[in-house]
Motif scaffolding. Structure first.
Motif, PDB file in Angstrom:
ATOM      1  N   THR B 113      62.820  59.512   7.532  1.00 35.73           N
ATOM      2  CA  THR B 113      63.781  61.011   8.188  1.00 35.73           C
ATOM      3  C   THR B 113      64.442  61.260   9.229  1.00 35.73           C
ATOM      4  O   THR B 113      65.186  61.702   9.476  1.00 35.73           O
ATOM      5  N   ARG B 114      63.678  60.442  10.470  1.00 34.62           N
ATOM      6  CA  ARG B 114      63.462  60.320  11.713  1.00 34.62           C
ATOM      7  C   ARG B 114      63.853  59.392  12.217  1.00 34.62           C
ATOM      8  O   ARG B 114      63.021  58.378  12.414  1.00 34.62           O
ATOM      9  N   ILE B 115      64.957  59.444  13.015  1.00 36.38           N
ATOM     10  CA  ILE B 115      64.961  57.850  14.267  1.00 36.38           C
ATOM     11  C   ILE B 115      64.624  58.709  15.349  1.00 36.38           C
ATOM     12  O   ILE B 115      65.265  59.567  16.245  1.00 36.38           O
ATOM     13  N   ILE B 116      63.485  57.411  16.351  1.00 34.22           N
ATOM     14  CA  ILE B 116      63.937  57.764  17.503  1.00 34.22           C
ATOM     15  C   ILE B 116      64.140  56.243  18.357  1.00 34.22           C
ATOM     16  O   ILE B 116      64.079  55.412  17.687  1.00 34.22           O
ATOM     17  N   ALA B 117      64.384  56.421  19.670  1.00 35.07           N
ATOM     18  CA  ALA B 117      64.817  55.150  20.451  1.00 35.07           C
ATOM     19  C   ALA B 117      64.826  55.130  21.985  1.00 35.07           C
ATOM     20  O   ALA B 117      64.633  56.236  22.136  1.00 35.07           O
ATOM     21  N   LYS B 176      61.255  50.841  31.125  1.00 32.52           N
ATOM     22  CA  LYS B 176      59.744  51.184  30.732  1.00 32.52           C
ATOM     23  C   LYS B 176      59.330  52.044  30.203  1.00 32.52           C
ATOM     24  O   LYS B 176      58.249  52.022  29.425  1.00 32.52           O
ATOM     25  N   ASP B 177      58.959  52.648  31.092  1.00 34.25           N
ATOM     26  CA  ASP B 177      59.009  54.815  30.173  1.00 34.25           C
ATOM     27  C   ASP B 177      59.416  54.963  29.748  1.00 34.25           C
ATOM     28  O   ASP B 177      58.997  55.579  28.720  1.00 34.25           O
ATOM     29  N   ALA B 178      60.782  54.919  29.128  1.00 37.44           N
ATOM     30  CA  ALA B 178      61.757  55.322  28.493  1.00 37.44           C
ATOM     31  C   ALA B 178      60.290  54.429  26.610  1.00 37.44           C
ATOM     32  O   ALA B 178      60.442  55.384  26.096  1.00 37.44           O
ATOM     33  N   LEU B 179      60.212  53.547  26.365  1.00 38.10           N
ATOM     34  CA  LEU B 179      59.630  52.962  25.738  1.00 38.10           C
ATOM     35  C   LEU B 179      58.177  53.606  25.520  1.00 38.10           C
ATOM     36  O   LEU B 179      57.664  53.259  24.444  1.00 38.10           O
ATOM     37  N   ASN B 180      57.577  53.266  26.564  1.00 36.74           N
ATOM     38  CA  ASN B 180      56.209  54.061  26.723  1.00 36.74           C
ATOM     39  C   ASN B 180      56.000  55.604  25.861  1.00 36.74           C
ATOM     40  O   ASN B 180      55.618  56.224  25.022  1.00 36.74           O
ATOM     41  N   GLU B 181      57.590  56.188  26.505  1.00 33.46           N
ATOM     42  CA  GLU B 181      57.726  57.961  26.150  1.00 33.46           C
ATOM     43  C   GLU B 181      58.015  57.996  24.463  1.00 33.46           C
ATOM     44  O   GLU B 181      57.596  58.734  23.472  1.00 33.46           O
ATOM     45  N   PHE B 194      61.203  56.365  12.634  1.00 32.41           N
ATOM     46  CA  PHE B 194      60.813  55.113  12.727  1.00 32.41           C
ATOM     47  C   PHE B 194      61.643  55.111  13.903  1.00 32.41           C
ATOM     48  O   PHE B 194      62.306  55.847  14.489  1.00 32.41           O
ATOM     49  N   TYR B 195      60.837  54.174  14.958  1.00 28.74           N
ATOM     50  CA  TYR B 195      61.299  53.737  15.755  1.00 28.74           C
ATOM     51  C   TYR B 195      62.303  52.303  15.688  1.00 28.74           C
ATOM     52  O   TYR B 195      61.989  51.314  15.310  1.00 28.74           O
ATOM     53  N   ILE B 196      63.678  52.534  16.438  1.00 29.04           N
ATOM     54  CA  ILE B 196      64.552  51.421  16.491  1.00 29.04           C
ATOM     55  C   ILE B 196      64.491  51.601  17.875  1.00 29.04           C
ATOM     56  O   ILE B 196      64.755  51.321  18.833  1.00 29.04           O
ATOM     57  N   ILE B 197      63.690  49.686  17.800  1.00 26.05           N
ATOM     58  CA  ILE B 197      62.980  49.561  19.343  1.00 26.05           C
ATOM     59  C   ILE B 197      64.612  48.372  19.521  1.00 26.05           C
ATOM     60  O   ILE B 197      65.358  47.779  18.088  1.00 26.05           O
ATOM     61  N   GLY B 202      58.182  43.904  21.827  1.00 24.20           N
ATOM     62  CA  GLY B 202      57.438  45.605  20.746  1.00 24.20           C
ATOM     63  C   GLY B 202      56.423  44.345  20.043  1.00 24.20           C
ATOM     64  O   GLY B 202      55.822  43.363  20.052  1.00 24.20           O
ATOM     65  N   PRO B 203      55.396  45.020  19.501  1.00 29.32           N
ATOM     66  CA  PRO B 203      54.816  44.886  18.403  1.00 29.32           C
ATOM     67  C   PRO B 203      55.251  44.105  17.256  1.00 29.32           C
ATOM     68  O   PRO B 203      56.409  44.216  16.851  1.00 29.32           O
ATOM     69  N   HIS B 204      54.471  42.344  16.955  1.00 28.67           N
ATOM     70  CA  HIS B 204      55.387  42.070  15.834  1.00 28.67           C
ATOM     71  C   HIS B 204      55.869  42.969  14.450  1.00 28.67           C
ATOM     72  O   HIS B 204      54.488  43.904  14.426  1.00 28.67           O
TER      73      HIS B 204
END
Lengths: 282, 403
Positions: B113-117, B176-181, B194-197, B202-204
């Protein structure tokens, strides 16, 4: 990639002896984490060498990394301070060597992320870690799915590979996580990164009981412990409590604007550790 | 060169492309990563999932994007025939939306129900914010504070779309720091988020999943080229940051041995200066953000902050499949400097009436380098993966023009 369990787990030596001693004393243990080379090599070493006398039962040394994905602001900043002041893997292992010379009995565990180890070379790293008197490794970004990378080679070389279990590790997954784990199990008490949420004792007790159904290994609990009271409560809910971010924050509170240690920095940190140690001994 | 029957079968079950890829994540995330993998496998086997993607691609994104013959540029350079795959004409102005639509539909299937990117230049952030508005989902975009400052129009765009933009102050304060965060957020919110890369890293299963969603670019190109020329192109060119637009164009052609494939990295101020973002040329294998890939790092395995004029290419790693394609020799990787890209940017504006983003301007710089010496019947397809409106201020500053 499913790997068979390694036939013979390493002799847990100092780690097993320490947990046996804690059991005999009838108390939980105190595991302390400091980042190697924070705030600089000299002060970092002084703090590290002082930890056992301040009451730490097991010592974890963080290997600094530019991108510590599972760590909160305190440990991130500590790693960057150390790197800024020239900390390297070689220097971290040198600190471990000095620690081992001074403290032959205290278990010493290296904790960090895989890339600096991979860059150093896995075989060379294990060889040098053994020579430095390291008892175990905790590598945050190596889940069981990546056991061939370092876990299996470490176990074969006789170095304990200590795994993290988390609230998301359900009963179905726990056996996989525990399969190649040795030394002890590190239960991450909260969903999230280090040092950002307060620990709750009740869910921890439940989780520890759940893990105990799957393993005889000692269980330590960390993430979110700050006070001597919490250290006491959690160390008894499990076999030991781990404190990292709160110690790192003490380091930071004793630095000047340039990040150099103020007079009394080492003592302030060790006094705090001593207070935590009294907590678990009360 | 290693001879394989097919370059399109990867990754293996553990997410490896040869040495690269994998799942180097904290245990907290591991169960979730496995869930995403399962959900994606299920979705792929369900025709209604692809039908849903196709629907939005056609009616919302505006696909297929044209394959355009750049006639004036071709004549001016005097050699190979140059085509642009016009993914800058997609809704939101870049190829990023292709992947975002796929992932957000997967997130909905999973009941998240929530998205991050994370975002660098802001293109992926804008695409994600857009899709979240469309599906009425709360959205948080992590962006390095350095990038927030240099890409302010995109920050405002995301906010207009209802997203929360978190300026990341940790580490070096860039992509890269945005990705870490974003990963840290995910660890703390595994239940509902759900993380929309945004790229093929990123991981498989992310590298394979993002590639699949972007492969619409190459699949369309193949079809459109058959229509236009009755044959396959001779050369494909695309820029590489994390590598998603390139992977999308390249993947459907990997087994067509006659097609030469070139990825163009950002050489910044020049590889020799150390100020670049060319992971394949200036890096070595390392582990970051859940996968093994070529990584710009120092001798102690510490990640080195990359540099490029283009915030979208300013990433110290490169997707694992690109890393593998480099080692196998199937894809050739070149590089273009800031200055090459800026020159190509201006050339494209005047020659074709298209303002390209700085990212594909790197690809164009390489096209300009090779086209003149190629025969007139040689066909090049370049992925024009983003439009340059977002870069106008950067170019103005560089040219000393006050807006």
């Amino acid at each position: 990639m499913t790997e068979a369990a390694v036939a013979i787990a390493p002799d847990s030596g100092r780690i097993a002896a320490r947990f046996a001693a804690l059991k005999a004393e009838g108390r939980g243990g105190l595991v302390t984490y400091v980042t190697a080379g924070d705030p600089n090599y000299e002060t970092g070493l002084e703090i590290l060498l002082g930890l056992p006398d301040a009451g730490a039962d097991i010592v974890e040394i963080g290997m600094p990394f530019t991108d510590p994905m599972a760590d909160g602001p305190a440990i991130q900043a500590a790693g960057l301070r150390a790197l800024h002041n020239g900390q390297t893997m070689k220097k971290t292992l040198a600190m471990a060597t000095e620690f081992r010379a001074k403290h032959p009995e205290t278990p010493l565990v290296l904790m960090g992320y895989y890339n600096p180890i991979y860059s150093y070379g896995v075989d060379r790293f294990l060889q040098d870690a053994i020579a430095a008197g390291i008892d175990g490794l905790i590598v945050v970004d190596l889940p069981p799915e990546e056991d061939v990378e370092l876990c299996i080679p470490a176990l074969q070389a006789g170095v304990n590979f200590i795994r993290l279990a988390t609230p998301t590790t359900d009963d179905k997954r726990l056996p996989k996580v525990l399969q190649n784990t040795s030394g002890f199990v590190y239960y991450v008490s909260i969903l999230g990164i280090t040092g950002t949420k307060e620990i709750q004792a009740d869910p921890v007790r439940g989780a520890v009981a759940r893990i105990r159904r799957h393993t005889d290994l000692p269980i330590v609990v960390g993430f979110g412990i700050r006070s001597p009271e919490q250290a006491r409560e959690i160390s008894r809910a499990a076999d030991a409590a781990v404190i990292g971010s709160a110690i790192i924050e003490k380091v930071k509170a004793n630095l000047d604007d340039q990040g150099a240690p103020l007079p009394g920095c080492t003592q302030a940190v060790l006094d705090y550790v001593a207070a935590l140690a009294q907590g678990v001994r009360r | 060169m290693q001879q394989l029957n097919s370059y399109r079968t990867g990754p293996d079950e553990s997410g490896r492309f040869g040495l690269y890829g994998g799942r180097f994540v904290a245990e907290t995330l591991m169960p979730l990563i496995l869930q995403v993998q399962q959900a994606y496998e299920d979705a792929k086997a369900d025709p209604s999932f692809q039908a849903e993607i196709d629907y939005y691609a056609k009616h919302y994104v505006g696909r297929p994007s044209p394959l355009y013959f750049a006639k004036r540029m071709t004549e001016h350079l005097g050699g190979a025939k140059i085509y642009f795959k016009r993914d800058e004409l997609n809704h939101t102005g870049s190829h990023k939306i292709n992947n975002v639509m796929g992932q957000i539909l997967l997130a909905r299937r999973m009941g998240k129900t929530r998205i991050i990117a994370e975002t660098g230049a802001g293109q992926h952030g804008v695409a994600t914010a857009t899709a979240c508005a469309l599906f009425d989902m709360p959205c948080k975009v992590y962006m390095g504070s350095v990038d927030v400052a240099r890409q302010s129009p995109n920050v405002f765009r995301m906010k207009l779309l209802g997203a929360e933009v978190e300026a990341v102050e940790s580490g070096s304060k860039t992509l890269k720091d945005a990705l870490n965060e974003a990963m840290r957020d995910w660890v703390a919110n595994v239940e509902d988020t759900f993380y929309i890369i945004g790229t093929v890293a990123g991981p498989h299963p992310y590298p394979a999943m993002v590639r699949d969603f972007q492969s619409v670019i190459g699949n369309e190109t193949k079809e459109q080229m058959m229509e236009a020329e009755g044959r396959l192109p001779d050369t494909l060119v695309a820029c590489i940051g994390g590598g998603s637009n390139a992977m999308g164009l390249f993947h459907p052609f990997l087994d067509d041995k006659s097609v030469k494939i070139i990825g163009v990295e950002a050489a910044g101020k020049g590889i020799e200066t150390g100020e670049h973002a060319a992971s394949l040329t200036g890096g070595r294998p390392g582990v970051l953000h859940g996968n093994r890939m070529y990584l710009i790092q120092d001798e102690d395995g510490q990640v080195v902050e990359p540099y490029s004029i283009s915030a979208g290419l300013d990433y110290p790693g490169i997707g694992p499949e690109h890393s593998w394609l480099k080692d196998t020799g199937r894809v050739t990787y070149a590089s273009a400097t800031d200055m090459d890209a800026v020159e190509a940017f201006q050339f494209c504006c005047k020659m074709e009436g298209i303002i390209p983003a700085l990212e594909p301007s790197h690809a164009l710089a390489h096209v300009m380098r090779i086209a003149p010496d190629l025969p007139k019947d040689h066909i090049i397809v370049m992925n024009l993966c983003g439009r340059g409106d977002k870069d106008v201020t950067t170019i103005a500053n560089l040219l000393g023009v006050k807006l």
